[in-house]
Design an enzyme around this catalytic site. Sequence first.
Site, PDB file in Angstrom:
ATOM      1  CB  CYS A  55       1.397   1.385   3.033  1.00 32.02           C
ATOM      2  SG  CYS A  55       1.252   3.083   2.456  1.00 32.02           S
ATOM      3  CB  CYS A  63       5.682   3.797   1.981  1.00 26.95           C
ATOM      4  SG  CYS A  63       5.068   3.066   3.524  1.00 26.95           S
ATOM      5  CB  CYS A 113       4.489   6.686   4.461  1.00 27.22           C
ATOM      6  SG  CYS A 113       2.898   6.126   3.803  1.00 27.22           S
ATOM      7  CG  ASP A 150      -4.350 -18.884 -11.579  1.00 28.70           C
ATOM      8  OD1 ASP A 150      -4.786 -19.731 -10.762  1.00 28.70           O
ATOM      9  OD2 ASP A 150      -3.304 -18.250 -11.398  1.00 28.70           O
TER      10      ASP A 150
END
Length: 412
Positions: free
Chosen positions: A201, A204, A220, A338
């Site tokens: 999430c 949260c 949450c 990368d």
Amino acid sequence: MAGNSDPLTPRAKLAVTAGKAVAAASRAAGRGSGSVIGGRVALKLDPDLLARLAQNLDVTLVSATNGKTTTTRLIAEALKAAGPVVSNALGANMPAGITSALAGGSESKFGVIEVDEKYLAGVARDTDPKCIALLNLSRDQLDRAAETRMLAENWREGLAGSKAVIVANCDDPLVVWAASSSPNVIWVAAGQMWKDDAWSCPSCGGVMQRPGDDWFCGECGFRRPTPSWVLSGDHVLDPHGSAWPIHLQLPGRANKANAASSAAVAAVFGVPPQVALERMYQVQAVAGRYDVVQFQGRDLRLLLAKNPAGWLETFSLIDPPPAPVILSVNARGADGTDTSWLWDVDYTRLTGHPIFVLGDRKLDLAVRLEVANQHFQVCDSLDQAVQMCPPGRIEVIANYTAFQDLRRRVGN
């Protein structure tokens, strides 16, 4: 609105003129379109130039990891039904390139601007957009781009309280979290094939639950908002529940999603879905993407894919086996240096295709394909790969600079 008193000060006019001259010199020297260097010079002479150029336009900004250039083009086509449009159609999407594009559109009513994700908040401050389209966020250019949640936070803070209408993809939790700080959001169910950047999430850090097409945080309560526009197969459903057919010359589910978001943006400016979607049919290729070109007596379809989410969507639209596939990967500055992202791509989707590998980092890709149990051949050049390909249309998938190299070789 365009056509009002001239917003440009003498200094701004000088900056525009100088920028155009430098761009023309760069083109003449064979160094590309010149839009970036021209924009840089113009902004040096007048740091407020972008804001000045935008003030007489109804501006739409488009930002995402994947699909920005195509969606910008689709929105621009749709809005031409309502007036002249200026756009950075070639994809120069940082402030210098955007400034350069707007300097060429003095008679336009609408500005449709693709913006690099990292620059969205700043460009939004400068251009006072009427509408901002947010499509998706996923890992990209791992050596220099912020981690995706940090990008989402940058958007969330930069757009907090924005007066713009935000048109956002409700199927991407990162986009939803970013857009939720704005008071005026139109949610579009555009889908999300790549989910690996949105398992936790963004609000949260809890684990995201994903039953079917829905998603929510069990900790949450952060959850998928209810969309007012929905991509449903080959149709887009508008807020009144009417279904409008999507007819595109561009292939694949991702472009239908781009069209659905574009129709929602067009409606903000009063262009009805039927008109907007009919106009989008005009778009055949976008800066060479999806073009089918003839090379050495063969048909090659050129497909750009720059990161795991883009490769996943691209694999879904290639011809079925045994269509030959050429993969080309570079790791130059514009690509990100990368190449670890190659390990995030599911190459088992290419099983049954003869595969030919090119590019500066062909050996990185070869190792990854070996681990994925794919049959492939490493080639030194496009010419060699094409000569080795069995019959049939050849699908060519390349990341950013590799794609530009290929376009130059085939004369596209």
